[in-house]
Motif scaffolding. Structure first.
Motif, PDB file in Angstrom:
ATOM      1  N   GLN A  25       0.619  -1.295   0.021  1.00 46.94           N
ATOM      2  CA  GLN A  25      -0.099   0.117  -0.029  1.00 46.94           C
ATOM      3  C   GLN A  25       0.797   1.040  -0.033  1.00 46.94           C
ATOM      4  OE1 GLN A  25      -3.056  -0.260   2.901  1.00 46.94           O
ATOM      5  NE2 GLN A  25      -4.038  -1.836   2.123  1.00 46.94           N
ATOM      6  N   MET A  26       1.949   1.201   0.734  1.00 48.58           N
ATOM      7  CA  MET A  26       2.930   2.226   0.741  1.00 48.58           C
ATOM      8  C   MET A  26       3.457   2.617  -0.789  1.00 48.58           C
ATOM      9  SD  MET A  26       3.975   3.613   3.900  1.00 48.58           S
ATOM     10  CE  MET A  26       5.566   3.842   4.075  1.00 48.58           C
ATOM     11  N   ALA A  27       3.617   1.481  -1.438  1.00 49.52           N
ATOM     12  CA  ALA A  27       3.993   1.714  -2.976  1.00 49.52           C
ATOM     13  C   ALA A  27       2.938   2.218  -3.725  1.00 49.52           C
ATOM     14  CB  ALA A  27       4.473   0.632  -3.486  1.00 49.52           C
ATOM     15  N   GLN A  28       1.888   1.571  -3.453  1.00 48.95           N
ATOM     16  CA  GLN A  28       0.647   1.992  -4.503  1.00 48.95           C
ATOM     17  C   GLN A  28       0.210   3.339  -4.379  1.00 48.95           C
ATOM     18  OE1 GLN A  28      -2.946  -0.291  -3.230  1.00 48.95           O
ATOM     19  NE2 GLN A  28      -4.475   0.779  -4.728  1.00 48.95           N
ATOM     20  N   TYR A  29       0.120   3.876  -3.019  1.00 52.87           N
ATOM     21  CA  TYR A  29      -0.194   5.212  -2.667  1.00 52.87           C
ATOM     22  C   TYR A  29       0.807   6.182  -2.521  1.00 52.87           C
ATOM     23  CZ  TYR A  29      -4.761   3.138  -1.929  1.00 52.87           C
ATOM     24  OH  TYR A  29      -5.896   2.180  -2.006  1.00 52.87           O
ATOM     25  N   GLU A  30       2.168   5.866  -3.106  1.00 50.95           N
ATOM     26  CA  GLU A  30       3.219   6.571  -2.912  1.00 50.95           C
ATOM     27  C   GLU A  30       3.478   7.364  -1.783  1.00 50.95           C
ATOM     28  OE1 GLU A  30       2.681   9.085  -6.508  1.00 50.95           O
ATOM     29  OE2 GLU A  30       3.440   7.492  -7.904  1.00 50.95           O
ATOM     30  N   ILE A  31       3.611   6.595  -0.641  1.00 54.96           N
ATOM     31  CA  ILE A  31       3.897   7.020   0.706  1.00 54.96           C
ATOM     32  C   ILE A  31       5.087   6.676   1.109  1.00 54.96           C
ATOM     33  CG2 ILE A  31       3.008   6.853   3.058  1.00 54.96           C
ATOM     34  CD1 ILE A  31       0.480   5.791   2.027  1.00 54.96           C
ATOM     35  N   PRO A  32       6.098   7.995   1.542  1.00 53.88           N
ATOM     36  CA  PRO A  32       7.353   7.746   1.906  1.00 53.88           C
ATOM     37  C   PRO A  32       7.375   7.082   3.278  1.00 53.88           C
ATOM     38  CG  PRO A  32       6.907  10.078   2.053  1.00 53.88           C
ATOM     39  CD  PRO A  32       5.418   9.351   1.624  1.00 53.88           C
ATOM     40  N   THR A  33       8.672   6.566   3.526  1.00 57.79           N
ATOM     41  CA  THR A  33       8.961   6.161   4.857  1.00 57.79           C
ATOM     42  C   THR A  33       9.382   7.194   5.875  1.00 57.79           C
ATOM     43  OG1 THR A  33       9.088   3.824   4.196  1.00 57.79           O
ATOM     44  CG2 THR A  33      10.215   4.454   6.233  1.00 57.79           C
ATOM     45  N   ILE A  34       8.930   7.483   7.004  1.00 61.75           N
ATOM     46  CA  ILE A  34       9.305   8.432   8.137  1.00 61.75           C
ATOM     47  C   ILE A  34       9.792   7.625   9.108  1.00 61.75           C
ATOM     48  CG2 ILE A  34       8.750  10.143   9.580  1.00 61.75           C
ATOM     49  CD1 ILE A  34       6.316  11.102   7.385  1.00 61.75           C
ATOM     50  N   ASP A  35      11.146   7.518   9.532  1.00 58.83           N
ATOM     51  CA  ASP A  35      11.874   6.949  10.505  1.00 58.83           C
ATOM     52  C   ASP A  35      11.977   7.513  11.916  1.00 58.83           C
ATOM     53  OD1 ASP A  35      12.639   5.002   8.117  1.00 58.83           O
ATOM     54  OD2 ASP A  35      13.713   6.870   7.608  1.00 58.83           O
ATOM     55  N   LEU A  36      11.829   8.802  11.776  1.00 61.00           N
ATOM     56  CA  LEU A  36      12.038   9.626  12.884  1.00 61.00           C
ATOM     57  C   LEU A  36      10.980  10.992  12.873  1.00 61.00           C
ATOM     58  CD1 LEU A  36      13.498  10.908  15.464  1.00 61.00           C
ATOM     59  CD2 LEU A  36      15.156  12.190  13.769  1.00 61.00           C
ATOM     60  N   VAL A  37      10.491  10.815  14.213  1.00 57.49           N
ATOM     61  CA  VAL A  37       9.454  12.158  14.370  1.00 57.49           C
ATOM     62  C   VAL A  37       9.997  13.018  15.381  1.00 57.49           C
ATOM     63  CG1 VAL A  37       7.134  12.672  14.632  1.00 57.49           C
ATOM     64  CG2 VAL A  37       7.356  10.945  13.353  1.00 57.49           C
ATOM     65  N   VAL A  38      10.070  14.331  15.237  1.00 54.96           N
ATOM     66  CA  VAL A  38      10.411  15.035  16.430  1.00 54.96           C
ATOM     67  C   VAL A  38       9.393  16.125  16.626  1.00 54.96           C
ATOM     68  CG1 VAL A  38      12.186  16.714  16.975  1.00 54.96           C
ATOM     69  CG2 VAL A  38      13.016  14.841  15.785  1.00 54.96           C
ATOM     70  N   VAL A  39       8.887  16.251  17.759  1.00 55.70           N
ATOM     71  CA  VAL A  39       7.776  17.193  17.923  1.00 55.70           C
ATOM     72  C   VAL A  39       7.991  18.035  19.211  1.00 55.70           C
ATOM     73  CG1 VAL A  39       5.222  17.183  18.348  1.00 55.70           C
ATOM     74  CG2 VAL A  39       6.115  15.621  16.892  1.00 55.70           C
ATOM     75  N   ASP A  40       7.500  19.224  19.347  1.00 62.13           N
ATOM     76  CA  ASP A  40       7.249  19.861  20.673  1.00 62.13           C
ATOM     77  C   ASP A  40       6.106  20.643  20.798  1.00 62.13           C
ATOM     78  OD1 ASP A  40       8.569  21.149  23.215  1.00 62.13           O
ATOM     79  OD2 ASP A  40       8.685  22.824  21.926  1.00 62.13           O
ATOM     80  N   LEU A  41       5.276  20.283  21.713  1.00 56.01           N
ATOM     81  CA  LEU A  41       3.934  20.601  21.328  1.00 56.01           C
ATOM     82  C   LEU A  41       3.544  22.007  21.883  1.00 56.01           C
ATOM     83  CD1 LEU A  41       2.566  17.429  23.334  1.00 56.01           C
ATOM     84  CD2 LEU A  41       2.263  17.926  21.048  1.00 56.01           C
ATOM     85  N   TYR A  42       2.400  22.462  21.579  1.00 54.31           N
ATOM     86  CA  TYR A  42       2.008  24.014  21.699  1.00 54.31           C
ATOM     87  C   TYR A  42       2.120  24.084  23.329  1.00 54.31           C
ATOM     88  CZ  TYR A  42      -0.019  24.512  17.157  1.00 54.31           C
ATOM     89  OH  TYR A  42      -0.303  24.583  15.529  1.00 54.31           O
ATOM     90  N   PRO A  43       2.414  25.150  24.105  1.00 56.29           N
ATOM     91  CA  PRO A  43       2.502  25.428  25.320  1.00 56.29           C
ATOM     92  C   PRO A  43       1.087  25.400  25.974  1.00 56.29           C
ATOM     93  CG  PRO A  43       3.417  27.254  24.008  1.00 56.29           C
ATOM     94  CD  PRO A  43       2.907  26.347  22.804  1.00 56.29           C
ATOM     95  N   PHE A  44       0.374  24.648  26.247  1.00 54.73           N
ATOM     96  CA  PHE A  44      -0.923  24.785  26.667  1.00 54.73           C
ATOM     97  C   PHE A  44      -0.897  25.222  28.103  1.00 54.73           C
ATOM     98  CE2 PHE A  44      -4.446  23.079  29.034  1.00 54.73           C
ATOM     99  CZ  PHE A  44      -5.552  23.616  28.125  1.00 54.73           C
ATOM    100  N   GLU A  45       0.019  24.464  29.094  1.00 52.78           N
ATOM    101  CA  GLU A  45       0.043  25.132  30.134  1.00 52.78           C
ATOM    102  C   GLU A  45       0.464  26.279  30.341  1.00 52.78           C
ATOM    103  OE1 GLU A  45       0.903  21.373  33.101  1.00 52.78           O
ATOM    104  OE2 GLU A  45       1.918  20.981  31.274  1.00 52.78           O
ATOM    105  N   ASP A  46       1.487  26.952  29.645  1.00 51.72           N
ATOM    106  CA  ASP A  46       2.127  28.084  29.862  1.00 51.72           C
ATOM    107  C   ASP A  46       1.054  28.955  29.369  1.00 51.72           C
ATOM    108  OD1 ASP A  46       4.501  26.890  30.619  1.00 51.72           O
ATOM    109  OD2 ASP A  46       5.533  27.322  28.703  1.00 51.72           O
ATOM    110  N   THR A  47       0.418  28.811  28.231  1.00 50.48           N
ATOM    111  CA  THR A  47      -0.640  29.822  27.866  1.00 50.48           C
ATOM    112  C   THR A  47      -1.814  29.944  28.933  1.00 50.48           C
ATOM    113  OG1 THR A  47      -0.417  28.989  25.571  1.00 50.48           O
ATOM    114  CG2 THR A  47      -2.295  30.297  25.982  1.00 50.48           C
ATOM    115  N   VAL A  48      -2.119  28.876  29.467  1.00 54.34           N
ATOM    116  CA  VAL A  48      -3.253  29.068  30.722  1.00 54.34           C
ATOM    117  C   VAL A  48      -2.368  29.811  31.796  1.00 54.34           C
ATOM    118  CG1 VAL A  48      -4.419  27.712  32.411  1.00 54.34           C
ATOM    119  CG2 VAL A  48      -4.413  26.815  30.377  1.00 54.34           C
ATOM    120  N   ALA A  49      -1.480  29.556  32.238  1.00 58.25           N
ATOM    121  CA  ALA A  49      -0.563  30.246  33.326  1.00 58.25           C
ATOM    122  C   ALA A  49      -0.563  31.608  33.026  1.00 58.25           C
ATOM    123  CB  ALA A  49       0.668  29.808  33.870  1.00 58.25           C
ATOM    124  N   SER A  50      -0.486  31.991  31.754  1.00 57.59           N
ATOM    125  CA  SER A  50      -0.146  33.571  31.526  1.00 57.59           C
ATOM    126  C   SER A  50      -1.475  34.368  31.678  1.00 57.59           C
ATOM    127  CB  SER A  50       0.161  33.507  30.026  1.00 57.59           C
ATOM    128  OG  SER A  50      -0.949  33.467  29.079  1.00 57.59           O
TER     129      SER A  50
END
Length: 199
Positions: free
Chosen positions: A91-116
């Protein structure tokens, strides 16, 4: 499943950019390709590294004021596909989906926004959807994918890269997955607490 995997493509989508430059430099030196969106893409390119825009992969622009950027089968397929599953790979080949080996995420600062003392509208906009979904998807598929769920984990991955090059063991990936679900749990708990306090 393979115990050791090589990191060839990294999806990077972060709110805070501080501390990211050292990790990017090491990944780039190891020949890892970058995939990103918006401000993170601009930051990566400002350091002189090539970076593919997620929009060129999905053929959709960032829409709804940035609420929808990475939420697309070509992104999540590349993360969730099992490398040792023949049907997934077909299915990856059929739909031309590339492999992703690493995901780096830093989430929106929800708690800091509430505290502000921000407005309810501003607080709601800091409820991360794409980022938390990327974290959960990559952590679920830890057999094949590395998840770095916050800027606190940048140095941890950097130490591994400095020791092994662009390669991780199953134990490494499982460790990151455990930490990722810890980040996800804490984040959702904070959101739940805010809703409970603002009835």
């Amino acid at each position: 499943m393979a115990d050791n995997i090589n990191i060839k493509t990294a999806l990077i989508s972060v709110f805070h950019k501080d501390g990211l430059d050292a990790l990017l430099a090491k990944l780039n030196s190891e020949g890892v390709k970058f995939l990103s969106t918006g401000g993170t893409q601009k930051f990566i390119e400002s350091l002189g590294y090539p970076c593919q825009a997620v929009e060129t992969l999905t053929t959709y622009p960032s829409i709804l004021g940035g609420r929808v950027k990475t939420l697309h089968p070509k992104v999540f397929g590349g993360i969730l596909a099992r490398r040792d599953n023949q049907d997934d790979q077909q299915q990856m080949a059929q739909y031309e989906i590339p492999t992703i080996d690493l995901v780096v995420v830093d989430l929106y600062p929800f708690e800091d926004t509430v505290a502000s003392g921000a407005s309810q509208q501003d607080i709601i906009e800091k409820i991360d959807i794409g980022g938390i979904s990327l974290i959960r998807a990559a952590a679920k598929n830890f057999n094949d994918v590395v998840i770095v769920p916050s800027k606190a984990e940048y140095p941890v991955l950097l130490d591994i890269l400095n020791e092994k090059g662009a390669q991780t063991s199953l134990a490494d990936r499982r460790m990151f997955a455990q930490r990722a679900f810890g980040v996800s749990s804490h984040y959702d708990t904070a959101i739940h607490a805010w809703f409970a306090a603002t009835k």
